[in-house]
Design a protein around this motif. Structure first.
Motif, short mmCIF file in Angstrom:
data_model
loop_
_atom_site.label_atom_id
_atom_site.label_comp_id
_atom_site.label_asym_id
_atom_site.label_seq_id
_atom_site.Cartn_x
_atom_site.Cartn_y
_atom_site.Cartn_z
N ALA A 335 0.81 -1.13 -0.08
CA ALA A 335 0.01 -0.10 0.08
C ALA A 335 0.78 1.25 0.06
CB ALA A 335 -0.90 -0.10 1.31
N LEU A 336 0.32 2.30 -0.46
CA LEU A 336 1.31 3.72 -0.64
C LEU A 336 1.60 4.17 0.56
CD1 LEU A 336 -0.93 5.39 -3.33
CD2 LEU A 336 1.36 4.03 -3.67
N LEU A 337 0.79 4.11 1.63
CA LEU A 337 1.16 4.63 2.87
C LEU A 337 1.89 3.86 3.90
CD1 LEU A 337 -2.13 6.33 4.31
CD2 LEU A 337 -0.37 7.28 2.96
N ASP A 338 2.13 2.25 3.44
CA ASP A 338 3.31 1.53 3.94
C ASP A 338 4.52 1.89 3.70
OD1 ASP A 338 1.28 0.17 5.26
OD2 ASP A 338 1.15 -1.48 3.88
N VAL A 339 4.89 2.70 2.74
CA VAL A 339 6.21 3.14 2.41
C VAL A 339 6.42 4.61 2.29
CG1 VAL A 339 6.68 1.06 0.98
CG2 VAL A 339 5.62 2.95 -0.04
N CYS A 340 5.44 5.23 3.22
CA CYS A 340 5.60 6.87 3.10
C CYS A 340 6.60 7.26 4.21
CB CYS A 340 4.27 7.33 2.97
SG CYS A 340 3.28 7.52 4.74
N LYS A 341 6.83 8.54 4.16
CA LYS A 341 7.81 8.97 5.48
C LYS A 341 7.07 9.20 6.59
CE LYS A 341 7.08 13.89 4.09
NZ LYS A 341 7.75 15.08 3.93
N TYR A 342 5.49 9.01 6.71
CA TYR A 342 4.63 9.13 7.92
C TYR A 342 4.49 7.69 8.51
CZ TYR A 342 4.06 14.02 6.63
OH TYR A 342 4.42 15.14 6.25
N LYS A 343 5.12 6.68 7.90
CA LYS A 343 4.69 5.44 8.15
C LYS A 343 4.74 4.98 9.87
CE LYS A 343 5.68 0.31 7.63
NZ LYS A 343 6.78 -0.71 7.30
N ALA A 344 5.84 5.47 10.44
CA ALA A 344 5.93 5.35 11.67
C ALA A 344 4.69 5.92 12.93
CB ALA A 344 7.44 5.67 12.41
N GLN A 345 4.34 7.35 12.26
CA GLN A 345 3.53 8.08 12.92
C GLN A 345 1.94 7.42 12.66
OE1 GLN A 345 5.88 9.27 11.07
NE2 GLN A 345 6.49 11.24 11.84
N ILE A 346 1.50 6.84 11.60
CA ILE A 346 0.56 6.30 11.14
C ILE A 346 0.42 4.89 12.13
CG2 ILE A 346 -0.77 4.99 9.45
CD1 ILE A 346 0.49 6.85 7.31
N GLU A 347 1.49 4.09 12.23
CA GLU A 347 1.30 2.94 13.09
C GLU A 347 1.02 3.14 14.39
OE1 GLU A 347 5.07 0.86 12.11
OE2 GLU A 347 4.35 0.00 10.29
N ASP A 348 1.81 4.36 15.06
CA ASP A 348 1.27 4.63 16.12
C ASP A 348 -0.16 4.83 16.70
OD1 ASP A 348 4.03 4.37 17.21
OD2 ASP A 348 4.43 6.39 16.99
N ILE A 349 -0.78 5.81 15.59
CA ILE A 349 -2.02 6.12 15.73
C ILE A 349 -3.14 4.82 15.76
CG2 ILE A 349 -3.93 7.27 14.70
CD1 ILE A 349 -1.93 9.40 14.05
N ILE A 350 -2.59 4.03 14.75
CA ILE A 350 -3.46 2.71 14.48
C ILE A 350 -3.29 1.96 15.78
CG2 ILE A 350 -3.81 0.71 13.27
CD1 ILE A 350 -3.09 2.07 10.75
N THR A 351 -2.18 1.75 16.29
CA THR A 351 -2.07 0.86 17.50
C THR A 351 -3.06 1.38 18.70
OG1 THR A 351 0.25 0.34 16.95
CG2 THR A 351 -0.60 0.19 19.33
N ILE A 352 -3.06 2.80 18.93
CA ILE A 352 -3.79 3.35 20.03
C ILE A 352 -5.15 3.17 19.70
CG2 ILE A 352 -4.31 5.40 21.21
CD1 ILE A 352 -1.58 6.48 20.43
N SER A 353 -5.69 3.29 18.56
CA SER A 353 -7.02 3.22 18.02
C SER A 353 -7.49 1.61 18.28
CB SER A 353 -7.34 3.40 16.63
OG SER A 353 -7.26 4.83 16.34
N ILE A 354 -6.67 0.74 17.90
CA ILE A 354 -7.01 -0.69 18.25
C ILE A 354 -7.35 -0.94 19.55
CG2 ILE A 354 -6.15 -3.02 18.24
CD1 ILE A 354 -4.55 -2.22 15.57
N LYS A 355 -6.34 -0.37 20.52
CA LYS A 355 -6.33 -0.74 21.83
C LYS A 355 -7.51 -0.03 22.49
CE LYS A 355 -3.74 -0.28 26.14
NZ LYS A 355 -2.50 0.00 26.92
N ASN A 356 -7.93 1.17 22.21
CA ASN A 356 -8.67 1.99 23.02
C ASN A 356 -10.08 2.16 22.35
OD1 ASN A 356 -6.07 2.91 23.82
ND2 ASN A 356 -6.84 4.53 25.07
N VAL A 357 -10.21 2.07 21.12
CA VAL A 357 -11.33 2.17 20.33
C VAL A 357 -11.79 0.79 19.88
CG1 VAL A 357 -12.56 3.28 18.26
CG2 VAL A 357 -10.69 4.62 19.51
N TYR A 358 -11.15 0.10 19.24
CA TYR A 358 -11.72 -1.02 18.24
C TYR A 358 -11.89 -2.30 19.21
CZ TYR A 358 -9.96 1.43 14.05
OH TYR A 358 -9.35 2.09 13.11
N GLN A 359 -11.26 -2.23 20.35
CA GLN A 359 -11.28 -3.33 21.32
C GLN A 359 -11.76 -2.67 22.56
OE1 GLN A 359 -7.29 -4.81 21.47
NE2 GLN A 359 -7.41 -5.93 19.65
N SER A 360 -12.54 -1.48 22.54
CA SER A 360 -13.20 -1.04 23.69
C SER A 360 -14.39 -2.00 24.11
CB SER A 360 -13.75 0.37 23.51
OG SER A 360 -14.58 0.44 22.53
#
Length: 446
Positions: A335-360
């Motif tokens: 995917a395009l965003l998987d090789v973009c310069k913001y990959k690390a920041q995106i992964e951090d946000i998704i990790t928080i969403s999984i823990k606090n939102v999707y698994q709430s």
């Protein structure tokens, strides 16, 4: 692959070639695609389908409809930006064929608008509930009547394949479904392969599958018209339409940022903690003076969200153009965003969403309820599909048959078609209508 073919305006049933330079500029074919999707009943039902929080009554939490509209807006901007750059690189597309920058934006916007149109009620848990019914539930008894690929279609029920069915399935008075241009259908097809084999490679196009066996002929017709490259000789698998990468990126941008925003507004993610992660995405172009003047949480989140989406659109367009040759050759595997310069920041946000939102707890509790609702609907209507195939309809079956829309037809010709038709019917239900139908079957409401 080449852009001349990939931008085909052909629609199902066409006998003459549609040329871009002959299009009415006041109502272009690609714009007609967008209109047909937005006026369809299947799109309207998304207003009451889960995005993150099932059956949410909070007005600022996104449904599938608001999510789809936002993805289409992001997709339009992304498509236009890429279109402008592509026309500079391939000027003959404009000078000879008449394509404009906005054509790319409209194709991506239309495909983005439809990207979730095949999702069943209750989000991704709805897909899992349908698959579970056939894999380990009462629907497993149908396996012996089906081919391996037909059974896999059901066991691994896929919203993308269901969406392709909704967009293209013929019925009386509606030949070819919505009759969208093949360019838009190509951009819609993120996973241009059949259900088996599952994930044969790590290529992004093999992550899921994109059509049921019932739409195999239509899929092949679209792929051949667009000149999509075949990826495998042993099973039906093609390279992605390049614009599918932009549709995927638009979706990734929206669910990364906006699901995170929903989590903040629901109080599932602490504001100070969350804003720090958003600021990491926009640190280079944030206006600190303007930001510090914002007095409410909603305004602060909204400002950072807008900047973040803008940055990610710019970055996704850059990654696409840097890899355009590889994409056209079918060699770009992620995917395009998987090789973009913001990959690390995106992964951090998704990790928080999984823990606090999707698994709430709120989400999990409602997903459990949705799982049970769909399972019971499948048990009831699965029997109708089976008994119709066997010509053994009971009085109760006949009553249930009358609850189906007039355009839902079952027969004794194919159990697979009966079952996929029932799954399509259930998938089109909104969350609320699925719950109401469940209660009627249980006899708790009349």
């Amino acid at each position: 692959m080449n852009w001349d073919q990939l931008l085909s305006l052909k629609r199902f049933g066409d006998t003459n070639k549609r040329l871009r330079k002959e299009q009415d500029e006041a109502r272009l074919g690609f714009e007609v695609d967008y209109d047909r999707i937005i006026f369809s009943s299947e799109f309207r039902s998304l207003q009451d389908k889960t995005q993150v929080v099932p059956l949410s009554k909070t007005d600022f939490v996104h449904t599938r409809l608001t999510h789809s509209l936002e993805v289409s807006v992001v997709g339009r901007s992304l498509g236009r930006k890429v279109g402008e750059l592509l026309l500079k690189k391939h000027p003959h597309l404009e000078t000879i064929h008449g394509y404009k920058m906005n054509d790319f934006g409209t194709i991506v916007a239309a495909a983005s608008l439809a990207h979730d149109i095949g999702n069943p009620p209750f989000g991704h848990s709805g897909e899992k509930a349908i698959g579970s019914y056939f894999k380990e539930g009462k629907g497993a008894k149908f396996k012996s009547y089906l081919s391996a690929k037909e059974y896999q279609d059901l066991c691994d029920f896929e919203g993308n394949a269901n969406g392709f069915k909704i967009l293209t399935e013929s019925r009386n008075g509606r030949e070819g479904g919505l009759r969208l241009s093949y360019a838009t259908l190509g951009a819609f097809m993120k996973y241009p392969k059949e259900s088996l084999p599952t994930k044969p490679t790590s290529h992004i196009a093999d992550k899921k599958y994109g059509f049921f066996q019932s739409e195999k002929d239509m899929f092949i017709d679209v792929a051949n018209e667009l000149g999509l490259l075949k990826r495998n000789k042993e099973h039906l698998s093609f390279c992605r339409h390049p614009l599918a990468y932009l549709v995927e990126a638009a979706d990734d941008i929206c669910y990364t940022i906006i699901d995170f925003e929903d989590g903040i507004n629901l109080g599932l993610i602490e504001e100070e903690y969350a804003l720090e992660y958003l600021i990491n995405l926009v640190r280079d172009n944030i206006n600190a003076t303007k930001y510090n003047q914002l007095s409410t949480k909603e305004d602060r989140v909204s400002y950072l969200r807008a900047l973040a989406i803008g940055n990610l659109i710019e970055e996704a367009a850059n990654v696409f153009m840097q890899n355009e040759t590889l994409i056209l050759e079918g060699k770009f595997e992620t995917a395009l965003l998987d090789v973009c310069k913001y990959k690390a920041q995106i992964e951090d946000i998704i990790t928080i969403s999984i823990k606090n939102v999707y698994q709430s707890k709120e989400v999990i509790d409602k997903e459990i309820a949705g799982y049970e609702i769909l399972n019971q609907l499948l048990i009831a209507y699965g029997e109708v599909a089976y008994h119709s195939f066997k010509d053994e309809m009971s009085n109760y079956d006949k009553l249930l048959l009358k609850t189906l829309p007039e355009n839902v037809k079952l027969s004794n010709a194919s159990l697979y078609k009966n079952l996929i038709t029932i799954c399509l019917f259930i998938s089109k239900l909104s969350d609320t209508n699925a719950m109401l139908l469940y209660k009627r079957l249980k006899g708790t409401i009349l």
